[in-house]
Design a protein around this motif. Structure first.
Motif, PDB file in Angstrom:
ATOM      1  N   VAL A 130     135.109  61.724  38.636  1.00 39.46           N
ATOM      2  CA  VAL A 130     135.964  62.290  37.590  1.00 39.46           C
ATOM      3  C   VAL A 130     137.353  62.484  38.183  1.00 39.46           C
ATOM      4  O   VAL A 130     137.503  63.022  39.281  1.00 39.46           O
ATOM      5  CB  VAL A 130     135.406  63.634  37.085  1.00 39.46           C
ATOM      6  N   SER A 131     138.362  62.046  37.472  1.00 37.50           N
ATOM      7  CA  SER A 131     139.711  62.090  38.014  1.00 37.50           C
ATOM      8  C   SER A 131     140.722  62.192  36.884  1.00 37.50           C
ATOM      9  O   SER A 131     140.363  62.317  35.706  1.00 37.50           O
ATOM     10  CB  SER A 131     139.975  60.852  38.886  1.00 37.50           C
ATOM     11  N   SER A 132     142.001  62.131  37.268  1.00 36.85           N
ATOM     12  CA  SER A 132     143.097  62.182  36.303  1.00 36.85           C
ATOM     13  C   SER A 132     144.310  61.535  36.938  1.00 36.85           C
ATOM     14  O   SER A 132     144.397  61.390  38.162  1.00 36.85           O
ATOM     15  CB  SER A 132     143.404  63.625  35.903  1.00 36.85           C
ATOM     16  N   SER A 133     145.268  61.173  36.107  1.00 39.02           N
ATOM     17  CA  SER A 133     146.488  60.533  36.594  1.00 39.02           C
ATOM     18  C   SER A 133     147.499  61.526  37.135  1.00 39.02           C
ATOM     19  O   SER A 133     148.543  61.126  37.643  1.00 39.02           O
ATOM     20  CB  SER A 133     147.137  59.719  35.470  1.00 39.02           C
ATOM     21  N   THR A 134     147.223  62.817  37.052  1.00 39.26           N
ATOM     22  CA  THR A 134     148.129  63.833  37.563  1.00 39.26           C
ATOM     23  C   THR A 134     147.331  64.945  38.214  1.00 39.26           C
ATOM     24  O   THR A 134     146.173  65.201  37.845  1.00 39.26           O
ATOM     25  CB  THR A 134     149.010  64.410  36.433  1.00 39.26           C
ATOM     26  N   ALA A 135     147.975  65.614  39.189  1.00 37.35           N
ATOM     27  CA  ALA A 135     147.299  66.724  39.862  1.00 37.35           C
ATOM     28  C   ALA A 135     147.170  67.944  38.970  1.00 37.35           C
ATOM     29  O   ALA A 135     146.357  68.831  39.245  1.00 37.35           O
ATOM     30  CB  ALA A 135     148.058  67.094  41.142  1.00 37.35           C
ATOM     31  N   ASN A 136     147.967  68.011  37.890  1.00 39.44           N
ATOM     32  CA  ASN A 136     147.877  69.138  36.963  1.00 39.44           C
ATOM     33  C   ASN A 136     146.739  68.895  35.980  1.00 39.44           C
ATOM     34  O   ASN A 136     146.949  68.613  34.793  1.00 39.44           O
ATOM     35  CB  ASN A 136     149.199  69.312  36.222  1.00 39.44           C
ATOM     36  N   TRP A 137     145.556  69.016  36.497  1.00 35.47           N
ATOM     37  CA  TRP A 137     144.328  68.740  35.737  1.00 35.47           C
ATOM     38  C   TRP A 137     143.295  69.766  36.164  1.00 35.47           C
ATOM     39  O   TRP A 137     143.075  69.987  37.354  1.00 35.47           O
ATOM     40  CB  TRP A 137     143.866  67.312  36.037  1.00 35.47           C
ATOM     41  N   ALA A 138     142.699  70.425  35.213  1.00 41.15           N
ATOM     42  CA  ALA A 138     141.810  71.548  35.502  1.00 41.15           C
ATOM     43  C   ALA A 138     140.343  71.164  35.522  1.00 41.15           C
ATOM     44  O   ALA A 138     139.485  72.028  35.492  1.00 41.15           O
ATOM     45  CB  ALA A 138     142.032  72.666  34.487  1.00 41.15           C
ATOM     46  N   ARG A 180     139.866  65.782  42.358  1.00 39.79           N
ATOM     47  CA  ARG A 180     139.910  64.471  41.721  1.00 39.79           C
ATOM     48  C   ARG A 180     139.326  63.403  42.647  1.00 39.79           C
ATOM     49  O   ARG A 180     139.645  63.363  43.846  1.00 39.79           O
ATOM     50  CB  ARG A 180     141.350  64.091  41.373  1.00 39.79           C
ATOM     51  N   SER A 181     138.490  62.552  42.098  1.00 39.88           N
ATOM     52  CA  SER A 181     138.010  61.391  42.833  1.00 39.88           C
ATOM     53  C   SER A 181     139.107  60.335  42.873  1.00 39.88           C
ATOM     54  O   SER A 181     139.970  60.274  41.992  1.00 39.88           O
ATOM     55  CB  SER A 181     136.755  60.817  42.173  1.00 39.88           C
TER      56      SER A 181
END
Length: 731
Positions: free
Chosen positions: A453-461, A484-485
């Motif tokens: 599970v990941s996201s394109s930005t570090a601002n992800w909860a 984030r992976s």
């Protein structure tokens, strides 16, 4: 005679006007507007946190300010529970989370809206109006037709729920407290009260018949939390204000109504022994410097998210501690430095005083007026006047010449700021897959599903994970956490390679989901220890060299292909397939909740995801599926018969040791050999050893039955069949 104490300008006399100048208006002007004579100006509150005390003063805010507010209503914390691991034979775990419902009053006058919100120093609401955690925010600006909040109305009833008109407040509904250790955090709000404002707005309707259209230049925001006199007193130390209460209106900063200075008549001589000036009719003197000159100003710095800051006037420091001006206003550092410099210079010029006697009454000359006097250079401000038997005595103070109070071009540094990042919330990316049995051999009969599970930005909860068995019902798998992976997509087709050799030719190009993510190279020894294990499509591989190409794109070389029994995927690569770094960051999933249906999917729901993200499970069943046999061999015996042999492999037996046969992890050693298509074989054999003998007569029959047919072998495991291994082709 009435006096009005006004900041550093001192006492200004409100005189009689009736026809020409009229009768005295008395001290009631002073006491009704400014209160008792002993006052202290407002102080900075160092961004105090929200309180909930009864009787708390709600300030009036102007412009744009950062304020704490006061909690005026709240319910008990709401507890939410979620049970996971309810499958057969697995322990269950119940997790608890909490949300809060509460209201915070911000201002005792209407506002335009709310900007950012800070909670425990972190951004709860960004500049774009996005909440960083789950919950609902409603803003009530305090307009005259404001309606009650629906949440408070439903909880308290119509009789106990006021509309709070002329009171600006916000209501949080179901605010997630998991980011704040399950308590209501310390909140501060960026209140947007006005697009622009002046002194007349600050006075408002607190004083009737007042003309105070004085611009408050460079001030972005101001808070008034006490009597009006306190606000006027502190502003009077920064801006040259004067008050004239002699007319029908109280006029503040009367000089703004003049086109030019008024020339006073010649000084009148008094024969009284008690009169000043003797034969000249005036005296001039210079006041001693103040014991504690105002050379320091504290304010809220807009460049540091409204944190309290300090600016000092230049010049030689005097004895003792300087007076500090506590200005509850929002400014930038340069403007604050300029204001305190101008104030210090202005005070020095106003020490030059003249007492002037006149017998002529001029309605244009009143406290606050700018005048000139015969024979004396410069412009002077009328501080006060007093009607005596020998004439009208005027007290004048010097006005700084043009440019004299302009601060030099001095540097103004508010200090280094560390503002909370205001990045948009990231959306969730998800890759679900199974992994082969690890080398420990633990859990032989338990699948190993994971979610990257990941996201394109570090601002992800993070995101909540769910299993879909194919029927649309979602079964909770727990939270992903905020780690984030490292995931991405394959951007160039990967050619086939040999799973038995180090591929020094092929290159794998991947674009990571966030350009800030990194990949590192590894030595051959590190590769032997399992470093840089990744999945591209459904092939597990390792890479020795990682070269950044820019914008989050990487070239991977020195590949070990088909790891973990994924040789069949070497030739099945396509552009756009997922890439996952198989390190410790992916989240293990509960196989009992995930199930083993063919249509199963994993879903993720993040804070900023418009819809749940659903993906199938890649490498489904690989944990329990036996590995395909290897090393096919065909021996033609003397009588023409064929002897087919192969070598079995064991799940989890990744460390090959010479001379030692890997232990069998299945209940029995069984093989299925088929001729022709796997789904409709022309012939099949069940064997208990890795060998098949076919006599010459059988070969003739089989060749007639399926000419050119392929013989394949699969190992029959406890939970399924392995991938096929091609043994040979019939003539």
């Amino acid at each position: 005679m009435a006096t009005i104490v006004f900041g550093t300008l001192g006492t200004i006399l409100g005189g009689p006007v009736g026809g020409a100048i009229g009768s005295l208006i008395g001290r009631q002007v002073d006491t009704s507007l400014f209160g008792p004579s002993s006052r202290k100006g407002p102080r900075l509150t160092e961004l105090a946190v929200s309180a909930s005390s009864y009787g708390e003063v709600l300030p009036r805010h102007f412009g744009r300010m950062r304020v704490a507010g006061s909690i005026i209503w709240a319910t008990d914390l709401v507890e939410h529970s979620e049970t996971q691991g309810t499958g057969k034979g697995s322990p269950s775990a119940t997790t608890y989370s909490y949300t809060a419902n509460f209201a915070v009053a911000l201002a005792s006058r209407p506002i335009l809206g709310i900007g950012r919100i800070w909670a425990d120093g972190k951004l709860l609401r960004g500049e774009a109006g996005d909440l960083k955690v789950a919950g609902t925010l409603r803003i009530h600006t305090g307009v005259g037709d404001q309606q009650p909040d629906p949440l408070i109305l439903s909880a308290e009833g119509e009789a106990r729920c006021p509309a709070c008109r002329d009171l600006a407040y916000v209501v949080f509904e179901d605010l997630d407290l998991s980011e704040y250790y399950n308590h209501i955090p310390a909140l501060t709000f960026e209140v947007i009260a006005d697009e622009s404002f002046d002194l007349a707005d600050v006075i408002g309707d607190l004083a009737d018949d007042t003309d105070a259209a004085v611009p408050l230049e460079t001030i972005a925001g101001f808070s008034s939390s006490g009597p009006l006199a306190e606000s006027l007193q502190v502003l009077g130390q920064i801006f040259p204000l004067g008050a004239d209460a002699g007319g029908e209106q109280l006029v503040i900063a009367r000089e703004r109504l003049q086109d030019s200075a008024v020339m006073l008549p010649e000084a009148a001589v008094s024969a009284s022994d008690e009169s000043f000036g003797g034969a000249s009719g005036f005296t001039r003197h210079r006041e001693p410097p103040p014991e504690r000159p105002s050379s320091v100003m504290r304010y809220y710095d807009v460049g540091r998210d409204y944190q309290a800051s300090v600016q000092r006037a230049s010049g030689q420091a005097g004895p003792g501690e300087p007076e500090t001006i506590e200005l509850p206003a929002a400014l930038d550092a340069a403007s604050a430095r300029a204001l305190i410099e101008q104030s210090a210079r202005r005070i020095d010029w106003t020490r030059d005083r003249i007492s002037w006697r006149t017998c002529e009454l001029d309605p244009a000359v009143a406290p606050g007026s700018i005048v000139t006097v015969p024979g004396i250079a410069g412009r002077w401000r009328l501080r006060d006047w007093e009607w005596r038997e020998g004439g009208v005595e005027l007290t004048l103070e010097r006005v700084a010449p043009a440019g004299a109070d302009v601060s030099p071009d001095l540097l103004a540094d508010a200090g280094r700021a560390n503002p909370a990042p205001d990045e948009p919330l990231g959306t969730t990316t998800l890759v679900a897959y199974e992994l082969p049995l690890d080398s420990t051999g633990a859990g032989l009969d338990t699948p190993r599903p994971f979610a990257a599970v990941s996201s394109s930005t570090a601002n992800w909860a993070g995101a909540a994970l769910y299993a879909d068995h194919g029927d649309g019902d979602l079964h909770p798998l727990g939270q992903s956490g905020r780690t984030r992976s490292v995931t991405g997509t394959v951007t160039a087709n990967l050619p086939p390679g040999n799973p038995l050799l180090l591929d020094r030719v092929s290159q794998l190009e991947v674009a990571l989901g966030d350009p800030a993510m990194q990949l590192v190279s590894a030595t051959m020894e590190q590769l032997a220890d399992g470093a840089n294990l990744a999945m591209a499509g459904e092939e597990i591989l390792q890479f020795a060299h990682a070269t950044p190409l820019g914008d989050g794109t990487w070239r991977l070389e020195g590949l070990l292909r088909g790891r973990g029994g994924t040789e069949s995927a070497i030739t099945a690569h396509v552009i756009g397939e997922p890439f996952v770094l198989l390190d410790a960051r992916p989240v293990p999933l509960d196989p009992s909740v995930l199930g083993n249906n063919s249509g199963r999917q994993v879903a993720a729901v993040g804070r900023n995801d418009p819809e749940p993200v659903t993906v199938p499970v890649l490498l489904s069943g690989i944990t329990l599926r036996p590995l395909a046999p290897v090393h096919p061999r065909r021996t033609i015996l003397a009588d023409g018969a064929w002897r087919l042999n192969w070598t079995r492999r064991a799940r989890g037996g990744w460390q090959w040791q010479d001379g030692i046969d890997m232990p069998l992890v299945e209940q029995t050693e069984t093989y299925l050999v088929t001729l022709g298509p796997l789904d409709m074989p022309a012939a099949l054999w069940f064997l208990g050893e890795p060998q098949l003998d076919i006599s010459s007569a059988q070969l003739s029959d089989l060749a007639a039955l399926a000419p050119g047919g392929q013989l394949r072998v699969r190992q029959q495991g406890t939970h399924g069949l392995s991938e096929p291994l091609s043994l040979c082709t019939l003539p």
